[in-house]
Design a protein around this motif. Structure first.
Motif, PDB file in Angstrom:
ATOM      1  N   CYS A  22       0.828  -1.060  -0.112  1.00 61.92           N
ATOM      2  CA  CYS A  22      -0.101   0.021   0.078  1.00 61.92           C
ATOM      3  C   CYS A  22       0.964   0.900  -0.062  1.00 61.92           C
ATOM      4  CB  CYS A  22      -0.954  -0.087   1.074  1.00 61.92           C
ATOM      5  SG  CYS A  22      -2.066   1.661   1.465  1.00 61.92           S
ATOM      6  N   THR A  23       0.953   1.909  -1.025  1.00 58.43           N
ATOM      7  CA  THR A  23       1.743   3.226  -1.205  1.00 58.43           C
ATOM      8  C   THR A  23       0.926   4.258  -1.210  1.00 58.43           C
ATOM      9  OG1 THR A  23       3.294   2.091  -2.805  1.00 58.43           O
ATOM     10  CG2 THR A  23       3.218   4.286  -2.900  1.00 58.43           C
ATOM     11  N   VAL A  24       1.341   5.211  -0.167  1.00 62.16           N
ATOM     12  CA  VAL A  24       0.427   6.329   0.176  1.00 62.16           C
ATOM     13  C   VAL A  24       1.293   7.557  -0.351  1.00 62.16           C
ATOM     14  CG1 VAL A  24      -0.427   7.902   2.080  1.00 62.16           C
ATOM     15  CG2 VAL A  24      -0.087   5.393   2.426  1.00 62.16           C
ATOM     16  N   SER A  25       0.185   8.440  -1.284  1.00 60.12           N
ATOM     17  CA  SER A  25       0.881   9.549  -1.647  1.00 60.12           C
ATOM     18  C   SER A  25      -0.123  10.801  -1.449  1.00 60.12           C
ATOM     19  CB  SER A  25       1.022   9.591  -3.204  1.00 60.12           C
ATOM     20  OG  SER A  25      -0.298   9.230  -3.842  1.00 60.12           O
ATOM     21  N   GLY A  26       0.518  12.105  -1.790  1.00 57.76           N
ATOM     22  CA  GLY A  26      -0.546  13.290  -1.419  1.00 57.76           C
ATOM     23  C   GLY A  26      -0.504  13.525  -0.081  1.00 57.76           C
ATOM     24  N   ILE A  27       0.269  13.330   0.911  1.00 56.65           N
ATOM     25  CA  ILE A  27       0.441  13.611   2.137  1.00 56.65           C
ATOM     26  C   ILE A  27       0.884  15.133   1.998  1.00 56.65           C
ATOM     27  CG2 ILE A  27       1.282  13.377   4.359  1.00 56.65           C
ATOM     28  CD1 ILE A  27       1.765  10.270   3.907  1.00 56.65           C
ATOM     29  N   THR A  28      -0.010  15.873   2.543  1.00 58.40           N
ATOM     30  CA  THR A  28       0.469  17.324   2.868  1.00 58.40           C
ATOM     31  C   THR A  28       0.242  17.881   3.977  1.00 58.40           C
ATOM     32  OG1 THR A  28      -1.757  18.057   1.740  1.00 58.40           O
ATOM     33  CG2 THR A  28       0.113  17.959   0.344  1.00 58.40           C
ATOM     34  N   ASN A  29       0.294  19.191   4.430  1.00 58.56           N
ATOM     35  CA  ASN A  29      -0.027  19.839   5.480  1.00 58.56           C
ATOM     36  C   ASN A  29       1.142  19.519   6.552  1.00 58.56           C
ATOM     37  OD1 ASN A  29      -1.549  21.607   6.859  1.00 58.56           O
ATOM     38  ND2 ASN A  29      -2.905  20.079   7.826  1.00 58.56           N
ATOM     39  N   GLY A  30       2.242  19.205   6.214  1.00 58.34           N
ATOM     40  CA  GLY A  30       3.216  19.128   7.009  1.00 58.34           C
ATOM     41  C   GLY A  30       3.254  17.795   7.802  1.00 58.34           C
ATOM     42  N   VAL A  31       2.596  16.660   7.389  1.00 55.74           N
ATOM     43  CA  VAL A  31       2.633  15.403   7.916  1.00 55.74           C
ATOM     44  C   VAL A  31       3.266  14.157   7.134  1.00 55.74           C
ATOM     45  CG1 VAL A  31       0.253  15.834   9.295  1.00 55.74           C
ATOM     46  CG2 VAL A  31       0.368  14.685   6.925  1.00 55.74           C
ATOM     47  N   THR A  32       3.584  13.321   7.759  1.00 54.60           N
ATOM     48  CA  THR A  32       4.101  12.102   6.803  1.00 54.60           C
ATOM     49  C   THR A  32       3.434  10.583   7.269  1.00 54.60           C
ATOM     50  OG1 THR A  32       5.704  11.430   8.570  1.00 54.60           O
ATOM     51  CG2 THR A  32       6.435  13.170   7.078  1.00 54.60           C
ATOM     52  N   LEU A  33       3.855   9.662   6.720  1.00 47.76           N
ATOM     53  CA  LEU A  33       3.293   8.448   6.972  1.00 47.76           C
ATOM     54  C   LEU A  33       2.967   8.126   8.631  1.00 47.76           C
ATOM     55  CD1 LEU A  33       1.805   6.055   5.667  1.00 47.76           C
ATOM     56  CD2 LEU A  33       3.998   4.914   5.454  1.00 47.76           C
ATOM     57  N   ASP A  34       4.062   8.526   9.181  1.00 51.81           N
ATOM     58  CA  ASP A  34       4.147   8.270  10.596  1.00 51.81           C
ATOM     59  C   ASP A  34       3.000   9.002  11.488  1.00 51.81           C
ATOM     60  OD1 ASP A  34       7.927   8.611  10.846  1.00 51.81           O
ATOM     61  OD2 ASP A  34       6.526   6.871  10.148  1.00 51.81           O
ATOM     62  N   TYR A  35       2.489   9.737  10.866  1.00 55.23           N
ATOM     63  CA  TYR A  35       1.096  10.464  11.433  1.00 55.23           C
ATOM     64  C   TYR A  35      -0.093   9.923  10.954  1.00 55.23           C
ATOM     65  CZ  TYR A  35       4.591  13.996  13.098  1.00 55.23           C
ATOM     66  OH  TYR A  35       5.543  14.668  13.618  1.00 55.23           O
TER      67      TYR A  35
END
Length: 127
Positions: A22-35
């Motif tokens: 599962c590849t996650v993209s489009g993370i914005t607003n200063g967050v990463t996968l860790d959040y």
């Protein structure tokens, strides 16, 4: 908008293994996968969708929702550097046949606040 894309499914013989991504993209607003908490769900034909496993850094350990007798066949993991969450299934059984989805949860597993879903990847277990 956050987007999730699953891959790795296909036709597999009983007793075989798959490693879904599962590849996650489009993370914005200063967050990463860790959040984000990322859960794996599956929907067998004719049945409702249910959770398989979930992982986040807010939880001490991954959460598995499969029956205890099936637990050892499932492993969820994540690679934050590549924004990817994996679900490995071993010793596949015909009952594992389903569309497998990944979805976000809000920071922690088990909240049921699944704002974003992938389109799913089909796993068919048949000889």
């Amino acid at each position: 908008q956050v987007q999730l894309v699953e891959s790795g499914g296909g036709l597999v013989q009983p007793g075989g293994s798959v490693n879904l991504s599962c590849t996650v993209s489009g993370i914005t607003n200063g967050v990463t996968l860790d959040y984000l908490a990322i859960g794996w769900f599956r929907q067998p034909p004719g049945k409702e969708r249910g959770e398989v496993a979930c992982i986040s850094y807010s939880d001490r350990r991954p959460v598995y929702s499969v029956f205890y007798s099936e637990r050892d066949r499932f492993t969820i993991s994540r690679n934050s550097a590549t924004n990817t969450v994996y679900l490995q299934i071993t010793n596949l059984k015909p009952e594992d046949t389903a569309v497998y989805y990944c979805a976000t949860d809000r920071v922690k597993c088990g909240r049921g606040l699944n704002d974003y879903w992938g389109q799913g990847t089909q796993v068919t277990v048949s000889s």
